[in-house]
Structure formats: C-alpha cells, structure tokens
Design an enzyme around this catalytic site. Structure first.
Site, PDB file in Angstrom:
ATOM      1  N   CYS A 183     -26.280  28.698  65.278  1.00 57.03           N
ATOM      2  CA  CYS A 183     -26.074  27.398  64.612  1.00 57.03           C
ATOM      3  C   CYS A 183     -26.009  26.234  65.589  1.00 57.03           C
ATOM      4  CB  CYS A 183     -24.792  27.434  63.783  1.00 57.03           C
ATOM      5  SG  CYS A 183     -24.983  28.511  62.359  1.00 57.03           S
ATOM      6  N   HIS A 220     -23.691  20.137  61.746  1.00 59.69           N
ATOM      7  CA  HIS A 220     -24.400  21.355  61.352  1.00 59.69           C
ATOM      8  C   HIS A 220     -23.988  21.691  59.925  1.00 59.69           C
ATOM      9  CE1 HIS A 220     -25.657  25.372  60.822  1.00 59.69           C
ATOM     10  NE2 HIS A 220     -24.456  25.895  60.989  1.00 59.69           N
ATOM     11  N   ASN A 242     -27.359  26.820  54.569  1.00 63.61           N
ATOM     12  CA  ASN A 242     -27.220  26.787  56.025  1.00 63.61           C
ATOM     13  C   ASN A 242     -28.515  27.314  56.649  1.00 63.61           C
ATOM     14  OD1 ASN A 242     -26.642  27.262  58.711  1.00 63.61           O
ATOM     15  ND2 ASN A 242     -24.723  28.367  58.351  1.00 63.61           N
TER      16      ASN A 242
HETATM   17  N1  ACO Z   1     -19.439  35.247  45.246  1.00 65.35           N
HETATM   18  C1  ACO Z   1     -18.296  35.572  44.647  1.00 65.35           C
HETATM   19  N2  ACO Z   1     -17.232  36.061  45.326  1.00 65.35           N
HETATM   20  C2  ACO Z   1     -17.342  36.204  46.660  1.00 65.35           C
HETATM   21  C3  ACO Z   1     -18.526  35.871  47.341  1.00 65.35           C
HETATM   22  C4  ACO Z   1     -19.611  35.375  46.583  1.00 65.35           C
HETATM   23  N3  ACO Z   1     -20.772  35.008  47.144  1.00 65.35           N
HETATM   24  N4  ACO Z   1     -18.354  36.123  48.657  1.00 65.35           N
HETATM   25  C5  ACO Z   1     -17.114  36.583  48.806  1.00 65.35           C
HETATM   26  N5  ACO Z   1     -16.503  36.653  47.597  1.00 65.35           N
HETATM   27  C6  ACO Z   1     -15.138  37.085  47.305  1.00 65.35           C
HETATM   28  C7  ACO Z   1     -14.591  37.989  48.357  1.00 65.35           C
HETATM   29  O1  ACO Z   1     -14.930  39.326  48.103  1.00 65.35           O
HETATM   30  C8  ACO Z   1     -13.113  37.735  48.259  1.00 65.35           C
HETATM   31  O2  ACO Z   1     -12.607  38.465  47.167  1.00 65.35           O
HETATM   32  P1  ACO Z   1     -11.145  39.167  47.249  1.00 65.35           P
HETATM   33  O3  ACO Z   1     -10.186  38.022  47.431  1.00 65.35           O
HETATM   34  O4  ACO Z   1     -11.035  39.850  45.934  1.00 65.35           O
HETATM   35  O5  ACO Z   1     -11.202  40.063  48.418  1.00 65.35           O
HETATM   36  C9  ACO Z   1     -13.008  36.269  47.892  1.00 65.35           C
HETATM   37  O6  ACO Z   1     -14.288  35.932  47.317  1.00 65.35           O
HETATM   38  C10 ACO Z   1     -12.726  35.377  49.062  1.00 65.35           C
HETATM   39  O7  ACO Z   1     -13.618  35.694  50.141  1.00 65.35           O
HETATM   40  P2  ACO Z   1     -13.533  35.008  51.543  1.00 65.35           P
HETATM   41  O8  ACO Z   1     -14.582  35.580  52.421  1.00 65.35           O
HETATM   42  O9  ACO Z   1     -12.110  35.039  52.012  1.00 65.35           O
HETATM   43  O10 ACO Z   1     -13.912  33.505  51.144  1.00 65.35           O
HETATM   44  P3  ACO Z   1     -13.701  32.170  51.963  1.00 65.35           P
HETATM   45  O11 ACO Z   1     -12.843  31.287  51.190  1.00 65.35           O
HETATM   46  O12 ACO Z   1     -13.338  32.430  53.391  1.00 65.35           O
HETATM   47  O13 ACO Z   1     -15.169  31.560  51.940  1.00 65.35           O
HETATM   48  C11 ACO Z   1     -17.088  31.278  53.363  1.00 65.35           C
HETATM   49  C12 ACO Z   1     -16.228  32.249  52.533  1.00 65.35           C
HETATM   50  C13 ACO Z   1     -17.684  30.273  52.407  1.00 65.35           C
HETATM   51  C14 ACO Z   1     -18.173  32.083  54.028  1.00 65.35           C
HETATM   52  C15 ACO Z   1     -16.218  30.536  54.392  1.00 65.35           C
HETATM   53  O14 ACO Z   1     -15.361  31.436  55.017  1.00 65.35           O
HETATM   54  C16 ACO Z   1     -17.022  29.822  55.448  1.00 65.35           C
HETATM   55  O15 ACO Z   1     -17.742  28.878  55.185  1.00 65.35           O
HETATM   56  N6  ACO Z   1     -16.861  30.203  56.732  1.00 65.35           N
HETATM   57  C17 ACO Z   1     -17.494  29.510  57.866  1.00 65.35           C
HETATM   58  C18 ACO Z   1     -18.969  29.647  57.903  1.00 65.35           C
HETATM   59  C19 ACO Z   1     -19.509  29.047  59.175  1.00 65.35           C
HETATM   60  O16 ACO Z   1     -19.096  27.965  59.595  1.00 65.35           O
HETATM   61  N7  ACO Z   1     -20.406  29.714  59.856  1.00 65.35           N
HETATM   62  C20 ACO Z   1     -20.839  29.228  61.131  1.00 65.35           C
HETATM   63  C21 ACO Z   1     -22.230  28.929  61.157  1.00 65.35           C
HETATM   64  S1  ACO Z   1     -23.279  30.303  60.734  1.00 65.35           S
HETATM   65  C22 ACO Z   1     -24.038  30.848  62.214  1.00 65.35           C
HETATM   66  O17 ACO Z   1     -23.724  30.491  63.313  1.00 65.35           O
HETATM   67  C23 ACO Z   1     -25.112  31.867  62.055  1.00 65.35           C
END
Ligand code: ACO
Length: 334
Positions: A115, A261, A291
């Site tokens: 990223c 980003h 993304n």
């Molecule tokens: N649809 C429905 N439910 C989902 C989904 C989905 N697509 N994905 C996960 N869930 C569920 C999970 O199973 C979990 O359920 P549980 O509570 O029963 O276990 C719940 O939703 C919460 O999941 P989390 O992973 O904790 O969700 P979070 O609030 O952390 O959001 C996200 C996830 C959007 C990915 C967030 O953590 C995020 O944006 N992180 C940073 C991403 C980033 O900046 N990446 C860097 C760049 S990428 C790169 O460098 C390649």
C-alpha cells in the site's frame, strides 16, 4: 540540485463493477457491514477473459499520463513500477511497460512496498531527478487483486476490501527548488510482516507442498489482522504526515489537499478529524474503487486533479500505510 514535479497523471480502471450486493451472492457478507466498516460501495474487478493484468493496466494509465505531460514515450528516461500483484514472480512489471509502450531500452525498476508502494516509488523517482541523472521518470502503481482473493465466506474480511486498477504519473525536472516534490518520508517495521501478508508460494514453501496440503493450506490468499493493522495505520499516518509538515515548516492548515491511501474510509476520516481538515481538503474515492493498494494514491491524485481540486501553488500531501509494515508521505508544492 533540482526538484521533481508531477507534469502528467493518468488512471485506468477495469469496466467491470462489483457491488457489495454482488459480493453477498458469493459469500456471507452484506452491503451494510461493508459500508459501515470501510465506506466501500463498489470496486472494479477484471472480468474473466479480459486482456488486463497489472502491467497492461499500468501501461494504459501510463499512456494517458505521458500524453497529458505533453511528452512521448521516447522522452521517458526511467520506469518505476509499484505493485504487490505482478504478472510474473519474476521479472517485474517495469520491463513489461518498456515493451508494451515500445519504449527505448530505458531502465525499469519494480517497487515491492504494497500500500505504500506508490509513495516509495515517487520517492525513488524523485531522487533520480534531484541528482540530475534523469529528466523524466514514469511512475506507475497497478494492482490485479481479484484473481488472487478467497471469494468464499472464509476470505470475506479481506476480499471485500480490494479492487483492481492502475494509475501513473510523469515526474519531471523542475529547476525552481521551491516547487514540486518538497520532501518524502519513508518508514518500515518488519516485525509486523505477518500481520498483513501473502505468505506463499515462496521459495521456502513452494507450489507442490501447497498442492499436497490441499484445503489445509491457504497461505496463498492474503491474510490480514484487520484490527491490528487499523490501530497502527491511524498512528503511523498521523506521524508521517506531521513529519513532512515539520520538515517543510508547514502547519496543518497549510494542507490544501490530503490524498490518503484508500485503505478504509474510516481511517481517512480519523486522520481528517485529527488534522482538523474540511471535506474539501481530503480526497477519497474508496467508495467507488475499494483498496487498490499501490495504485490507490495515484488513482486518487489523478481523479482529484481531473476534478480541478488541485491548483497551482497548492500544498498537496500524499500519505500511505500498509503491509510490511511500511508507511510514508510526500509533500508537494503543486
Ligand atoms: N462481512 C460480514 N462480516 C464480516 C466480514 C464481511 N466482509 N468480514 C469480517 N466479518 C465479521 C467477522 O467475522 C467478525 O465477526 P465476529 O465478531 O462474529 O467474529 C466481525 O465481522 C468483525 O470483524 P473484524 O475483522 O474485527 O472487523 P473490523 O471492525 O476490524 O473491520 C476491517 C475489518 C474493515 C478490515 C478493518 O479492520 C480495517 O480496515 N483494517 C485496516 C485495513 C488496512 O488499513 N490495511 C492496510 C492497507 S492493505 C495493504 O497494505 C495490502
């Protein structure tokens, strides 16, 4: 010593739009969850049978950038290509651009910084221009994520986030050192490599072993500890933007346009609030494209410029954080 300046920008997105509802037909997810957590409404995924790849999309974006710069492919002295989804394990996509655009045999370098890839790539190009070694450098960010994602419920945490696309810019020599790229700031923290990773195939864990393990081994799909990454992202984004401002004796209110980003709209909104910026001072298009990793900053920059949101003399800040961890910023006087 010279400065470098962006003189041409281009982008290419595949036509195929994949909505959140489309995803809910493939896996257990829904529009509400995706929009609430990420802000994403739709993304582009290359359609099966398309000729597009990271290199091909990169070449399409590059053509536009070169034309808008008022140059031809023969004016380009060097290619820097950022991607985490190259067409081949090796060689990198940069050499494919030399071929696809039928360019003279100029050097081509690939940047592997996920990223933060475009921010790192700009920094590399800037150094070549600053020293006087090259005059015009083509910088590309492109990603073909969709073919490498786990499109089942197992992969939903990662798969709903990523989109395909490419952006490119031409960086050129600027004699006035008060203009153009003022500074770049790069960081890494490798102890968190496994928090956001595609672990294989790697030479240490090659294809036959993966095939033998079958369903037990899905290390070829991206893995992300989303919450952990999120927490680090908001801190590092803030730090590295601040570092750039301090270096150039600028204050938060001097930012005319921040291009973060496009990892998650919630991250961008957190940064916007922290820096006290208005909606006009931050550009986001993750809603439409998801993304696109190394392509996201340059696609957003191109779109902001196309919409007339970046003007001569503006202070433009690019910032990125991602897998590695790596992060960085670029401070520009447009
Ligand atoms: N649809 C429905 N439910 C989902 C989904 C989905 N697509 N994905 C996960 N869930 C569920 C999970 O199973 C979990 O359920 P549980 O509570 O029963 O276990 C719940 O939703 C919460 O999941 P989390 O992973 O904790 O969700 P979070 O609030 O952390 O959001 C996200 C996830 C959007 C990915 C967030 O953590 C995020 O944006 N992180 C940073 C991403 C980033 O900046 N990446 C860097 C760049 S990428 C790169 O460098 C390649």
């Amino acid at each position: 010593m010279y400065n470098s300046k962006i003189i041409g920008l281009g982008k290419y997105l595949p036509d195929n739009v994949v909505t959140n509802d489309d995803l809910s037909n493939m896996m257990d997810t829904n529009d509400e969850w995706i929009q609430e957590r990420t802000g994403i409404q739709e993304r582009r995924w290359i359609e099966e049978g398309s000729e597009d790849t990271s290199a091909v999309m990169g070449a399409k974006a590059a053509k536009i950038a070169i034309e808008r710069a008022g140059l031809t492919k023969d004016d380009i002295d060097f290619i820097v290509f950022a991607t985490l989804s190259p067409d081949y394990y090796f060689p990198g996509c940069g050499v494919q651009i030399q071929d696809l655009l039928d360019m003279p045999t100029v050097g081509a370098l690939d940047v592997r910084n996920q990223c933060s890839g475009f921010v790192y790539a700009i920094s590399v190009a800037d150094q070549f221009i600053k020293t006087g070694m090259y005059k015009n450098v083509l910088v590309i960010g492109a990603e073909y994520h969709s073919n490498g994602l786990d499109k089942t419920t197992r992969g939903r945490g990662v798969t709903v986030i990523f989109g395909d696309g490419a952006g490119a810019c031409v960086l050129s020599r600027e004699e006035d050192t008060t203009k153009g790229i003022l500074s770049t700031h790069l960081h890494s923290e490798g102890k968190y490599a496994d928090k956001l990773i595609v672990a294989s195939p790697s030479i240490a864990h090659w294809v036959p072993e993966i095939i033998e393990a079958g369903e037990e081994d899905i290390s070829y799909f991206p893995y992300m500890d989303g919450t952990f990454v999120f927490k680090h992202a908001v801190v590092r984004f803030s730090e590295v933007i601040m570092e750039g401002l301090i270096k150039n004796n600028l204050k938060k209110e001097d930012i005319d346009m921040l291009i973060p980003h496009q990892a998650n709209l919630r991250i961008a909104q957190f940064i916007q609030k922290k820096f006290g910026l208005s909606d006009e001072q931050v550009f986001n298009n993750i809603m439409k494209y998801g993304n696109t990793t190394a392509a996201s900053v340059v696609i957003a920059l191109t779109e902001a410029w196309e919409q007339g949101k970046i003007k001569e003399g503006n202070h433009v800040v690019l910032a990125a954080f991602g897998s590695g961890f790596t992060w960085g910023s670029v401070i520009i006087k447009w």
